[in-house]
Design a protein around this motif. Structure first.
Motif, PDB file in Angstrom:
ATOM      1  N   UNK A  87      38.404  -8.175  84.571  1.00 46.41           N
ATOM      2  CA  UNK A  87      37.356  -9.110  84.946  1.00 46.41           C
ATOM      3  C   UNK A  87      37.714 -10.523  84.493  1.00 46.41           C
ATOM      4  N   UNK A  88      38.647 -10.602  83.502  1.00 49.85           N
ATOM      5  CA  UNK A  88      39.038 -11.914  82.991  1.00 49.85           C
ATOM      6  C   UNK A  88      39.880 -12.681  83.992  1.00 49.85           C
ATOM      7  N   UNK A  89      41.080 -12.177  84.257  1.00 56.78           N
ATOM      8  CA  UNK A  89      41.925 -12.787  85.289  1.00 56.78           C
ATOM      9  C   UNK A  89      42.372 -14.185  84.972  1.00 56.78           C
ATOM     10  N   UNK A 127      39.107  -8.949  94.921  1.00 56.35           N
ATOM     11  CA  UNK A 127      38.622  -7.637  94.477  1.00 56.35           C
ATOM     12  C   UNK A 127      39.598  -6.520  94.773  1.00 56.35           C
ATOM     13  N   UNK A 128      40.884  -6.811  94.548  1.00 53.32           N
ATOM     14  CA  UNK A 128      41.937  -5.848  94.893  1.00 53.32           C
ATOM     15  C   UNK A 128      42.013  -4.724  93.870  1.00 53.32           C
ATOM     16  N   UNK A 129      42.327  -3.528  94.361  1.00 51.87           N
ATOM     17  CA  UNK A 129      42.590  -2.388  93.486  1.00 51.87           C
ATOM     18  C   UNK A 129      44.064  -2.023  93.590  1.00 51.87           C
ATOM     19  N   UNK A 144      46.815 -13.048  89.331  1.00 56.26           N
ATOM     20  CA  UNK A 144      45.632 -12.262  89.001  1.00 56.26           C
ATOM     21  C   UNK A 144      44.344 -12.941  89.478  1.00 56.26           C
ATOM     22  N   UNK A 196      43.997 -11.884  93.004  1.00 48.40           N
ATOM     23  CA  UNK A 196      43.632 -10.456  92.991  1.00 48.40           C
ATOM     24  C   UNK A 196      42.167 -10.281  92.631  1.00 48.40           C
ATOM     25  N   UNK A 197      41.713 -11.098  91.684  1.00 42.00           N
ATOM     26  CA  UNK A 197      40.319 -11.029  91.229  1.00 42.00           C
ATOM     27  C   UNK A 197      39.377 -11.491  92.338  1.00 42.00           C
ATOM     28  N   UNK A 198      39.711 -12.611  92.974  1.00 45.68           N
ATOM     29  CA  UNK A 198      38.823 -13.128  94.028  1.00 45.68           C
ATOM     30  C   UNK A 198      38.744 -12.169  95.198  1.00 45.68           C
ATOM     31  N   UNK A 215      41.481  -2.289  88.719  1.00 45.14           N
ATOM     32  CA  UNK A 215      40.520  -2.862  89.665  1.00 45.14           C
ATOM     33  C   UNK A 215      40.296  -4.306  89.244  1.00 45.14           C
ATOM     34  N   UNK A 216      40.683  -5.250  90.115  1.00 46.83           N
ATOM     35  CA  UNK A 216      40.462  -6.653  89.803  1.00 46.83           C
ATOM     36  C   UNK A 216      39.051  -7.053  90.222  1.00 46.83           C
ATOM     37  N   UNK A 217      38.396  -7.776  89.322  1.00 44.64           N
ATOM     38  CA  UNK A 217      37.050  -8.324  89.437  1.00 44.64           C
ATOM     39  C   UNK A 217      36.368  -8.214  90.785  1.00 44.64           C
ATOM     40  N   UNK A 218      36.576  -9.225  91.595  1.00 49.86           N
ATOM     41  CA  UNK A 218      35.945  -9.210  92.902  1.00 49.86           C
ATOM     42  C   UNK A 218      34.560  -9.843  92.899  1.00 49.86           C
TER      43      UNK A 218
END
Lengths: 351, 351
Positions: A272-274, B290-292, B283, B286-288, A294-297
């Motif tokens: 969740x940090x990223x 929401x990638x897994x 990252x 990836x975070x924006x 799993x990246x934030x999203x």
């Protein structure tokens, strides 16, 4: 309006043009707006905005940008084509995303979507929510910070056969802890170098707090999740060992990789940090351990609404996270102060 | 025994001591053993073995190591404490992991677990499988390579609402394609710079092949998954847009990051390649999005067994993957040749 304006890497309070609401947008007055680590990430890492191809955050050193995306505001006026379902003067907030004619923009990270560190900002009427609350705006504005960790903790779907480990005890981590507690998951382990942050984590629902300067978080996790050797043998014989779910809530390069190196096989990581500058990962180790990241999203609308309601109703008490408030003239200094991990979780700007 | 021995970064055929089966181990004669990209990764990246804390692969430049983990072999003798359920002379193979008194070791990546590029190797009796097959050993040995992509494709659980995109058309990619086809998922898109590899991908079940020198794989994916604008509008109105599942089967630094940058929001990535030197990932992007990312993890026993049975029975025809065979004296040259992506998918060593 007066605003704390970011330009050429420097934040300064001065007068700029009022924002003008476009189709479907509300003009609102900022009542309180939290300072988030991502504000600091944004101003320190111009290249990240340029390099990110989502187009949601487009940094330009040569234009005025008003940051601040954790706001409580009151309705002032309506743009064309709005339903006007929320009366002027009503306290509101929203997920910090603004629909514009050229695409979706993060509020506070673009010239066309100013944030809450100014007197006025624009909200997307369709996702604006009324703050049904007796609580001060300084508390209500923290709901957005809550929604990120809340959503991650909800989406992680931690089972009774898994033990969560939260890395970092900032706002996102604390909200993840609060939501894990509400979901009945545990024991919840939380990690931070700073004693005051670990205390806040306990106040928000952590069961065990770990100072990584004293003990490896992964050894501490094994001690709690597996227990002593005899208990571990019984676990293996009866139901199998519990799984590990790590919430990365730090956003500093190297942390995600240190989790990959330290964690158990088959660990699920919610990142969740990223860090904006990205991170170098030992993909071979990740591969051998079969790790899932799993990246934030960002929070879903549903999770944002849930978190907002929990904060507004007072059913989730976020006062342990609240530090001091500052005016627009204090934003530059407060942003600097927010770099200090020893400080309070949230400094709030009251324009 | 004679073996192609890796020492100080050089492979040379010479005589070394025969391996001696320990408790629970079988001594087997190597009949055929495929050359895998991970053999080349291993010899080229000593630091990766040292740096990886799983302990399954411990490289030492100053000891003899016999590589080769995709083998068909015949039983020769038994170590102490074995059940001896498989008769001497029987053709067998196994998942390339050997249990030793000091832990689990990858076969062909440690001095105590020699691989199939020598006359003899050791297998773990508990996971050794009989090759119920009329097919030549050069075909049977390819089953292990098949199991990796097979397992990834099975674990990905691609739904009818998702469209898979396979990056790379080497052995792992081809086996992922074959298993996706068997699972009835599609259309299957496959990407490689090399025309012969794209042809093999079509032979193994790909529906659309893409030369990334000519068109962006992600644009090609959108064209197939979403169709022309009118079809896309209908999809959005009726059932929502299909999701993207990317299989990263390349293992070269930069590829995983290029997927993160190019793919759609919410994409699920199965990273099966995993470059030994690691990778720098954006990252924030990836975070924006929401990638897994699910990192390899190796095949489960069940998936290895399924892939082995499919190859042995001939129900999965892997002959399009087979290139030439070489003897022990030809291993050093064949390893060099296997670096060339224009070559056949598998060169097989027959000791």
């Amino acid at each position: 309006m007066r605003a704390a304006v970011l330009r050429e890497g420097v934040v300064e309070a001065r007068v700029i043009d009022d924002p003008v609401p476009g189709p479907g947008q509300l003009l609102v007055r900022s009542l309180a707006c939290g300072i988030c680590a991502s504000d600091i990430h944004f101003m320190d890492h111009l290249e990240a905005g340029v390099d990110d191809d989502s187009g949601m955050s487009t940094y330009d050193r040569d234009v005025d940008i008003v940051m601040g995306h954790e706001y409580c505001a009151e309705v002032v006026d309506y743009g064309p084509g709005t339903e006007r379902r929320i009366a002027v003067g009503t306290r509101v907030s929203s997920l910090p995303v603004l629909s514009t004619s050229t695409g979706r923009r993060i509020v506070g990270q673009n010239p066309e979507s100013p944030g809450g560190f100014g007197e006025y900002l624009l909200l997307d009427e369709a996702i604006t929510r009324v703050a049904a609350s007796e609580l001060p705006s300084e508390i209500v504005c923290i709901a957005d910070a809550i929604s990120v960790g809340w959503s991650a903790a909800s989406r992680a779907q931690v089972t009774a056969r898994e033990v969560p480990l939260v890395i970092g005890c900032g706002a996102i981590a604390l909200s993840a802890i609060a939501q894990l507690k509400r979901l009945g998951v545990g024991p919840i382990l939380a990690v931070d170098f700073v004693a005051s942050r670990r205390q806040t984590a306990l106040a928000m629902g952590a069961d065990v707090v770990i100072d990584p300067a004293e003990v490896s978080p992964y050894q501490a996790w094994r001690d709690v999740a597996y227990g002593p050797p005899e208990a571990m043998r019984q676990l293996m014989a009866v139901a199998g060992l519990p799984g590990c779910v790590v919430f990365e809530c730090v956003g500093i390069p190297g942390v995600l990789d240190s989790i990959i190196k330290g964690c158990e096989r088959g660990t699920r990581i919610f990142s969740v940090g990223g860090p904006p500058e990205g991170d170098h990962l030992h993909t071979l180790t990740a591969k051998r351990k079969g790790i899932n990241i799993q990246f934030g999203g960002g929070p879903s609308m549903q999770h944002w609404d849930e978190a907002f309601e929990a904060v507004c109703s007072g059913s989730l008490d976020v006062t342990p996270m609240l530090g001091r408030t500052v005016g627009l003239d204090g934003v530059a200094e407060a942003l600097d102060a927010a770099r200090d991990a020893n400080g309070p979780v949230r400094i709030v700007v009251v324009p």
